[in-house]
Design a protein around this motif. Structure first.
Motif, PDB file in Angstrom:
ATOM      1  N   ALA A 112      76.978  13.847  49.913  1.00  0.00           N
ATOM      2  CA  ALA A 112      76.435  14.998  50.286  1.00  0.00           C
ATOM      3  C   ALA A 112      74.844  14.963  49.567  1.00  0.00           C
ATOM      4  CB  ALA A 112      76.930  16.221  48.251  1.00  0.00           C
ATOM      5  N   ILE A 113      74.349  16.255  50.067  1.00  0.00           N
ATOM      6  CA  ILE A 113      72.800  15.713  50.251  1.00  0.00           C
ATOM      7  C   ILE A 113      72.334  15.323  49.174  1.00  0.00           C
ATOM      8  CG2 ILE A 113      70.965  16.787  50.200  1.00  0.00           C
ATOM      9  CD1 ILE A 113      72.060  18.800  52.457  1.00  0.00           C
ATOM     10  N   GLU A 114      72.926  15.822  47.660  1.00  0.00           N
ATOM     11  CA  GLU A 114      72.112  15.960  46.580  1.00  0.00           C
ATOM     12  C   GLU A 114      72.618  14.134  45.532  1.00  0.00           C
ATOM     13  OE1 GLU A 114      72.880  19.668  47.012  1.00  0.00           O
ATOM     14  OE2 GLU A 114      73.812  18.120  47.126  1.00  0.00           O
ATOM     15  N   ASP A 115      73.903  13.338  46.248  1.00  0.00           N
ATOM     16  CA  ASP A 115      74.471  12.206  45.927  1.00  0.00           C
ATOM     17  C   ASP A 115      73.317  10.405  47.555  1.00  0.00           C
ATOM     18  OD1 ASP A 115      75.788  12.543  44.110  1.00  0.00           O
ATOM     19  OD2 ASP A 115      77.588  12.930  45.834  1.00  0.00           O
ATOM     20  N   ALA A 116      73.135  11.454  48.212  1.00  0.00           N
ATOM     21  CA  ALA A 116      72.166  10.978  49.050  1.00  0.00           C
ATOM     22  C   ALA A 116      71.087  10.372  48.865  1.00  0.00           C
ATOM     23  CB  ALA A 116      72.392  11.011  50.394  1.00  0.00           C
ATOM     24  N   LEU A 117      70.128  12.064  48.235  1.00  0.00           N
ATOM     25  CA  LEU A 117      69.101  11.723  47.737  1.00  0.00           C
ATOM     26  C   LEU A 117      68.800  10.956  46.628  1.00  0.00           C
ATOM     27  CD1 LEU A 117      67.599  15.252  48.470  1.00  0.00           C
ATOM     28  CD2 LEU A 117      67.462  12.922  49.714  1.00  0.00           C
ATOM     29  N   ALA A 118      70.275  10.294  46.389  1.00  0.00           N
ATOM     30  CA  ALA A 118      69.754   9.991  44.431  1.00  0.00           C
ATOM     31  C   ALA A 118      70.009   9.095  45.028  1.00  0.00           C
ATOM     32  CB  ALA A 118      70.961  10.589  43.561  1.00  0.00           C
ATOM     33  N   ASN A 119      70.723   8.278  46.083  1.00  0.00           N
ATOM     34  CA  ASN A 119      70.660   7.165  45.874  1.00  0.00           C
ATOM     35  C   ASN A 119      70.059   6.433  46.908  1.00  0.00           C
ATOM     36  OD1 ASN A 119      71.680   4.424  48.206  1.00  0.00           O
ATOM     37  ND2 ASN A 119      74.093   4.955  46.840  1.00  0.00           N
ATOM     38  N   LEU A 120      69.194   7.354  47.229  1.00  0.00           N
ATOM     39  CA  LEU A 120      67.727   6.799  48.288  1.00  0.00           C
ATOM     40  C   LEU A 120      66.928   6.498  47.316  1.00  0.00           C
ATOM     41  CD1 LEU A 120      67.851   8.735  51.208  1.00  0.00           C
ATOM     42  CD2 LEU A 120      68.760   6.178  51.788  1.00  0.00           C
ATOM     43  N   GLY A 121      66.816   7.553  46.722  1.00  0.00           N
ATOM     44  CA  GLY A 121      65.584   7.667  45.489  1.00  0.00           C
ATOM     45  C   GLY A 121      65.006   5.934  44.525  1.00  0.00           C
ATOM     46  N   ALA A 122      66.560   5.809  44.269  1.00  0.00           N
ATOM     47  CA  ALA A 122      66.510   4.646  43.509  1.00  0.00           C
ATOM     48  C   ALA A 122      66.244   3.328  44.202  1.00  0.00           C
ATOM     49  CB  ALA A 122      68.366   4.219  42.869  1.00  0.00           C
ATOM     50  N   ALA A 123      66.874   3.349  45.808  1.00  0.00           N
ATOM     51  CA  ALA A 123      66.625   2.041  46.425  1.00  0.00           C
ATOM     52  C   ALA A 123      65.389   2.184  47.513  1.00  0.00           C
ATOM     53  CB  ALA A 123      67.455   2.119  47.160  1.00  0.00           C
ATOM     54  N   VAL A 124      64.612   3.164  46.948  1.00  0.00           N
ATOM     55  CA  VAL A 124      63.659   2.878  47.514  1.00  0.00           C
ATOM     56  C   VAL A 124      62.277   2.671  46.059  1.00  0.00           C
ATOM     57  CG1 VAL A 124      61.124   4.681  47.646  1.00  0.00           C
ATOM     58  CG2 VAL A 124      63.231   4.289  49.072  1.00  0.00           C
ATOM     59  N   ALA A 125      63.145   3.141  44.737  1.00  0.00           N
ATOM     60  CA  ALA A 125      61.870   2.573  44.239  1.00  0.00           C
ATOM     61  C   ALA A 125      61.522   1.342  43.272  1.00  0.00           C
ATOM     62  CB  ALA A 125      62.674   3.297  42.871  1.00  0.00           C
ATOM     63  N   GLY A 126      63.081   0.297  44.711  1.00  0.00           N
ATOM     64  CA  GLY A 126      62.540  -1.168  44.478  1.00  0.00           C
ATOM     65  C   GLY A 126      62.449  -1.762  44.811  1.00  0.00           C
ATOM     66  N   PHE A 127      61.603  -1.116  45.788  1.00  0.00           N
ATOM     67  CA  PHE A 127      60.386  -2.088  46.504  1.00  0.00           C
ATOM     68  C   PHE A 127      59.105  -1.001  46.951  1.00  0.00           C
ATOM     69  CE2 PHE A 127      65.196  -3.053  47.833  1.00  0.00           C
ATOM     70  CZ  PHE A 127      65.885  -3.905  47.851  1.00  0.00           C
ATOM     71  N   PRO A 128      58.360  -1.527  46.716  1.00  0.00           N
ATOM     72  CA  PRO A 128      57.379  -0.857  46.177  1.00  0.00           C
ATOM     73  C   PRO A 128      56.603  -1.275  47.607  1.00  0.00           C
ATOM     74  CG  PRO A 128      57.472  -1.829  44.480  1.00  0.00           C
ATOM     75  CD  PRO A 128      59.064  -2.143  45.041  1.00  0.00           C
ATOM     76  N   GLU A 129      56.731  -2.527  47.888  1.00  0.00           N
ATOM     77  CA  GLU A 129      56.147  -3.315  49.119  1.00  0.00           C
ATOM     78  C   GLU A 129      56.122  -2.779  50.400  1.00  0.00           C
ATOM     79  OE1 GLU A 129      59.831  -5.374  48.347  1.00  0.00           O
ATOM     80  OE2 GLU A 129      58.530  -4.877  47.478  1.00  0.00           O
ATOM     81  N   ILE A 130      58.052  -2.179  50.465  1.00  0.00           N
ATOM     82  CA  ILE A 130      58.038  -1.785  51.497  1.00  0.00           C
ATOM     83  C   ILE A 130      57.285  -0.259  52.383  1.00  0.00           C
ATOM     84  CG2 ILE A 130      60.287  -0.567  53.091  1.00  0.00           C
ATOM     85  CD1 ILE A 130      60.328  -3.780  52.705  1.00  0.00           C
ATOM     86  N   ARG A 131      56.986   0.021  53.289  1.00  0.00           N
ATOM     87  CA  ARG A 131      56.230   1.276  54.217  1.00  0.00           C
ATOM     88  C   ARG A 131      57.411   2.071  54.076  1.00  0.00           C
ATOM     89  NH1 ARG A 131      52.718  -2.410  55.659  1.00  0.00           N
ATOM     90  NH2 ARG A 131      53.689  -2.713  58.039  1.00  0.00           N
ATOM     91  N   PHE A 132      57.854   3.156  53.499  1.00  0.00           N
ATOM     92  CA  PHE A 132      59.263   4.025  53.654  1.00  0.00           C
ATOM     93  C   PHE A 132      58.382   5.199  54.321  1.00  0.00           C
ATOM     94  CE2 PHE A 132      61.112   1.538  50.149  1.00  0.00           C
ATOM     95  CZ  PHE A 132      62.208   1.677  50.985  1.00  0.00           C
TER      96      PHE A 132
END
Length: 316
Positions: A112-132
């Motif tokens: 589901a969209i909500e699950d996908a966003l939660a998964n992406l959000g957690a991963a994005v937070a773990g890589f502050p050096e990456i340009r997302f």
């Protein structure tokens, strides 16, 4: 007005073709695109190779790309595992993608969209050096649900801004949305979130992508996706068509030397006359070029397995 085009041939263009292009040939295409003057190139998606075998060599492609001053290579991921793989391969600019339609999200990403966003959000937070940056599939029309409410699209946009992402792409995944509807939805989200940089990813089922792009340019949108020869399409969107042809879009917006790239990289359809460089409703199989071929009679052609209609998600 100067407009920035991201060429998505190596990812969107190849992911739905009935053959698998070798890593070496993909790198040759990337070189040709750079030689043609492209400054931003989408090269791979880090998704489930069992579902999208055309992208199984994503890590090898990204790791092997030459560093060229002024050129940015981007990759795509649907979830945290894809982001992890992209970072490990050396990706520095990663597009994180979800759908604006629940049904398409389930088909495309397996959640589901909500699950996908939660998964992406957690991963994005773990890589502050990456340009997302973000992409929203079926932003205007879904093959399963029909027209997307702009208010719901805005909720997805805001989910990405909550991750700290300020570049958001809106995709007309089928290419069937009337220009007026695209512009109305774009006006709605820009009015509510004016500080975001928006770009458009337009497919071309009704030959209206260029009209939509022109209308968007008039409102100040300066970034678009397009593909060499108009190749492209989501494997899990029934009725999908190819992406905006870059030569046509380039003629409207900017001036990279598209003939140099198309002459080096692919079939007669890619390097044909202006009439053949626009989209063809029934797409042929990947052709063998007459000169400097990427595919020859001795080149092994690997065909992906047939996709199951019951297991269509392609994230991993």
């Amino acid at each position: 007005m100067k407009v920035e085009i991201t060429d998505v041939f190596l990812r969107d263009g190849l992911q739905d073709e009935p053959v698998i292009v070798s890593t070496a040939h993909k790198l040759e295409i990337a070189e040709a695109l750079v030689d043609a003057g492209l400054k931003r190139i989408e090269v791979a998606s880090f998704v489930n190779p069992k579902r999208v075998p055309q992208m199984a060599d994503a890590a090898e492609v990204v790791a092997s790309l030459p560093t060229v001053p002024g050129v940015t290579y981007t990759s795509l991921a649907l979830n945290g595992r894809g982001i992890q793989r992209a970072v490990e391969a050396g990706a520095t600019d990663i597009q994180v993608v979800t759908s604006a339609s629940q049904t398409h999200s389930n088909a495309n990403a397996g959640q589901a969209i909500e699950d996908a966003l939660a998964n992406l959000g957690a991963a994005v937070a773990g890589f502050p050096e990456i340009r997302f940056f973000a992409g929203i599939s079926t932003a205007f029309t879904c093959p399963f649900e029909g027209a997307i409410d702009p208010a719901y699209l805005l909720r997805v946009v805001r989910a990405f801004t909550d991750m700290g992402i300020t570049d958001v792409g809106l995709a007309d995944t089928l290419g069937t949305t009337p220009s007026e509807q695209v512009m109305a939805s774009l006006h709605h989200v820009r009015g509510a979130e004016p500080d975001i940089t928006y770009y458009l990813h337009l497919h071309n089922a009704h030959s209206q992508a260029l009209a939509t792009a022109s209308a968007a340019v008039e409102t100040g949108v300066v970034r678009f996706d397009a593909a060499l020869g108009g190749y492209g399409g989501c494997p899990f969107a029934p009725g999908r068509t190819a992406t905006s042809p870059r030569r046509s879009l380039s003629g409207t917006c900017t001036t990279p030397d598209t003939r140099r790239a198309s002459t080096r990289t692919a079939s007669p359809r890619l390097c044909g006359s202006p009439s053949t460089s626009s989209l063809i409703p029934r797409r042929p199989a990947f052709s063998i070029p007459p000169a400097k071929p990427l595919f020859t009679a001795s080149t092994p052609v690997h065909r992906p397995p047939r996709r199951s209609s019951h297991q269509t998600f392609w994230g991993q």
